[in-house]
Design an enzyme around this catalytic site. Structure first.
Site, PDB file in Angstrom:
ATOM      1  N   SER A  83      55.216  41.919  75.014  1.00 25.36           N
ATOM      2  CA  SER A  83      55.163  41.250  76.018  1.00 25.36           C
ATOM      3  C   SER A  83      53.218  40.345  75.773  1.00 25.36           C
ATOM      4  O   SER A  83      53.087  40.862  74.982  1.00 25.36           O
ATOM      5  CB  SER A  83      55.423  42.271  77.523  1.00 25.36           C
ATOM      6  OG  SER A  83      54.287  41.864  78.690  1.00 25.36           O
ATOM      7  N   TYR A 131      53.155  51.343  80.263  1.00 25.02           N
ATOM      8  CA  TYR A 131      54.259  49.743  80.227  1.00 25.02           C
ATOM      9  C   TYR A 131      52.522  49.759  78.407  1.00 25.02           C
ATOM     10  O   TYR A 131      53.305  48.600  77.423  1.00 25.02           O
ATOM     11  CB  TYR A 131      54.369  48.912  80.190  1.00 25.02           C
ATOM     12  CG  TYR A 131      55.064  47.578  80.697  1.00 25.02           C
ATOM     13  CD1 TYR A 131      56.651  47.407  80.239  1.00 25.02           C
ATOM     14  CD2 TYR A 131      54.699  46.631  80.466  1.00 25.02           C
ATOM     15  CE1 TYR A 131      57.275  46.651  80.118  1.00 25.02           C
ATOM     16  CE2 TYR A 131      55.224  44.939  80.518  1.00 25.02           C
ATOM     17  CZ  TYR A 131      56.490  44.985  80.128  1.00 25.02           C
ATOM     18  OH  TYR A 131      57.478  44.103  80.074  1.00 25.02           O
TER      19      TYR A 131
HETATM   20  P1  NAD Z   1      66.657  43.761  82.676  1.00 23.14           P
HETATM   21  O1  NAD Z   1      65.572  44.234  83.321  1.00 23.14           O
HETATM   22  O2  NAD Z   1      66.946  42.660  83.056  1.00 23.14           O
HETATM   23  O3  NAD Z   1      67.045  43.506  81.418  1.00 23.14           O
HETATM   24  C1  NAD Z   1      67.058  45.091  80.817  1.00 23.14           C
HETATM   25  C2  NAD Z   1      68.073  45.485  80.485  1.00 23.14           C
HETATM   26  O4  NAD Z   1      68.391  47.136  79.369  1.00 23.14           O
HETATM   27  C3  NAD Z   1      69.310  46.521  81.127  1.00 23.14           C
HETATM   28  O5  NAD Z   1      70.595  45.561  80.901  1.00 23.14           O
HETATM   29  C4  NAD Z   1      69.199  47.934  81.128  1.00 23.14           C
HETATM   30  O6  NAD Z   1      70.316  48.244  81.228  1.00 23.14           O
HETATM   31  C5  NAD Z   1      68.963  47.832  79.359  1.00 23.14           C
HETATM   32  N1  NAD Z   1      68.232  49.252  78.949  1.00 23.14           N
HETATM   33  C6  NAD Z   1      67.770  50.195  80.014  1.00 23.14           C
HETATM   34  N2  NAD Z   1      66.884  51.162  79.702  1.00 23.14           N
HETATM   35  C7  NAD Z   1      68.002  51.316  78.205  1.00 23.14           C
HETATM   36  C8  NAD Z   1      67.981  52.432  77.952  1.00 23.14           C
HETATM   37  N3  NAD Z   1      67.528  53.642  77.542  1.00 23.14           N
HETATM   38  N4  NAD Z   1      69.192  51.601  76.704  1.00 23.14           N
HETATM   39  C9  NAD Z   1      69.643  51.172  76.254  1.00 23.14           C
HETATM   40  N5  NAD Z   1      69.362  49.938  77.680  1.00 23.14           N
HETATM   41  C10 NAD Z   1      68.748  50.260  78.019  1.00 23.14           C
HETATM   42  O7  NAD Z   1      65.111  42.960  81.984  1.00 23.14           O
HETATM   43  P2  NAD Z   1      64.725  42.341  81.288  1.00 23.14           P
HETATM   44  O8  NAD Z   1      63.040  41.328  81.590  1.00 23.14           O
HETATM   45  O9  NAD Z   1      65.534  41.043  80.802  1.00 23.14           O
HETATM   46  O10 NAD Z   1      63.829  43.454  79.838  1.00 23.14           O
HETATM   47  C11 NAD Z   1      64.283  43.111  78.180  1.00 23.14           C
HETATM   48  C12 NAD Z   1      62.695  43.503  77.638  1.00 23.14           C
HETATM   49  O11 NAD Z   1      61.621  42.464  77.921  1.00 23.14           O
HETATM   50  C13 NAD Z   1      62.386  44.740  78.052  1.00 23.14           C
HETATM   51  O12 NAD Z   1      61.788  44.530  77.163  1.00 23.14           O
HETATM   52  C14 NAD Z   1      60.866  44.158  78.885  1.00 23.14           C
HETATM   53  O13 NAD Z   1      59.822  45.008  78.843  1.00 23.14           O
HETATM   54  C15 NAD Z   1      60.718  43.314  78.450  1.00 23.14           C
HETATM   55  N6  NAD Z   1      59.824  41.343  79.200  1.00 23.14           N
HETATM   56  C16 NAD Z   1      59.627  42.060  80.258  1.00 23.14           C
HETATM   57  C17 NAD Z   1      59.671  40.493  80.658  1.00 23.14           C
HETATM   58  C18 NAD Z   1      59.739  39.832  82.036  1.00 23.14           C
HETATM   59  O14 NAD Z   1      58.959  39.645  82.510  1.00 23.14           O
HETATM   60  N7  NAD Z   1      61.292  40.277  82.450  1.00 23.14           N
HETATM   61  C19 NAD Z   1      57.834  40.122  80.279  1.00 23.14           C
HETATM   62  C20 NAD Z   1      58.001  40.187  78.769  1.00 23.14           C
HETATM   63  C21 NAD Z   1      58.506  41.778  78.262  1.00 23.14           C
END
Ligand code: NAD
Length: 260
Positions: A142, A155
């Site tokens: 991130s 985080y």
């Molecule tokens: P999201 O909530 O859309 O998807 C996350 C997925 O992870 C979900 O399908 C959930 O069921 C799964 N998950 C949660 N806990 C789990 C576990 N213990 N085992 C297996 N699967 C699990 O979120 P997203 O925004 O797509 O995030 C994905 C990644 O991107 C994360 O690591 C997040 O920190 C990172 N990220 C997101 C953003 C943002 O702005 N959305 C920015 C930077 C980084």
């Protein structure tokens, strides 16, 4: 078809960024394992890919559980014969000031983001190191792998840790033809972000609109969210890059919010 003949396992691929990477990878010719704690949603994504003519498999996996991780990776290799790309992407967000952050929530964040990255890497390397066939491991970091923000202690600590893990893997994996990367998105409009807009508004005492405009997008160059496709295209570029020139690095996808 840059990923023809490749097999990828993507954690957290039932939603958001992981799902977008799965769709882009499948279009590029890879067979993809959609590994998620939510098996029904993972299977739905796999069905979507198969309906479009791609190869995909829904895999039940809680990334904090070593047995579940090992079993899910084995299921993938049994189904597709090999594993070339791991995307360690599953994640959650919990926002609270440090003084109110429960130790249980702190540990949950480290377990999903850091333990999950370690366990999936360890299990994947078993196959990638076989006969030095090699592979690519991408961690979903991130902007918070490089920056701090209020309310996000657990985080930010977890996302910084991924830089360290990737750097070690880049060095250990080199002789086995394994490369390691971290993708560092700014804010992307996924369920993870939608959930934290009202939570941040409450903690900071500002409106939801101000959270979006000031906290999330205030330091971008264009006031735009990064898109899931911005991130997925970066993941495609890295997985198809032809040499080890970029290994160990992180790639920030943030519309200018963070430049390093
Ligand atoms: P999201 O909530 O859309 O998807 C996350 C997925 O992870 C979900 O399908 C959930 O069921 C799964 N998950 C949660 N806990 C789990 C576990 N213990 N085992 C297996 N699967 C699990 O979120 P997203 O925004 O797509 O995030 C994905 C990644 O991107 C994360 O690591 C997040 O920190 C990172 N990220 C997101 C953003 C943002 O702005 N959305 C920015 C930077 C980084």
């Amino acid at each position: 078809m840059q990923l023809n003949g490749k097999v990828a396992l993507i954690t957290g691929a039932a939603s958001g960024i992981g799902k977008a990477i799965a769709l882009v990878y499948a279009k590029a010719g890879a067979a993809v394992a959609i590994a998620d704690i939510n098996l029904a949603a993972a299977q739905q994504t796999a069905d979507e890919i198969k309906a479009g003519g791609g190869r995909a498999l829904g895999v039940a996996m809680d990334v904090t559980n070593e047995d579940a991780v090992n079993a899910g990776i084995k299921t993938t290799v049994d189904a597709f014969g090999q594993l070339d790309i791991l995307i360690s992407n599953a994640g959650i967000q919990i926002v609270k000031p440090i003084v109110d952050y429960s130790f249980a929530d702190w540990k949950k964040m480290q377990a999903i983001h850091v333990d999950g990255a370690f366990l999936t890497t360890k299990a994947a390397l078993k196959y990638m190191y076989q006969g030095e066939r090699g592979g690519t491991v991408i961690y979903m970091g991130s902007v918070h792998s490089h920056e701090g923000s209020p309310l996000k202690s657990a985080y930010v600590a977890a996302k910084h840790a991924l830089l360290g893990l990737a750097r070690v893997l880049a060095k250990e994996g080199a002789e086995h033809n394994v490369r390691a990367y971290v993708i560092c998105p700014g804010f992307v409009r996924t369920p993870l972000v939608d959930k934290q807009i009202p939570e941040q508004a409450k903690e900071l005492g500002i409106s939801e609109d101000e959270v979006v405009k000031r906290v999330m997008l205030g330091r971008t160059v264009d006031g735009q969210f990064a898109t899931v496709d911005d991130v997925a295209q970066t993941a495609l570029f890295l997985a198809s890059f032809p040499s080890a020139a970029l290994t160990g690095q992180s790639f920030i996808v943030s519309h200018g919010w963070c430049m390093q």
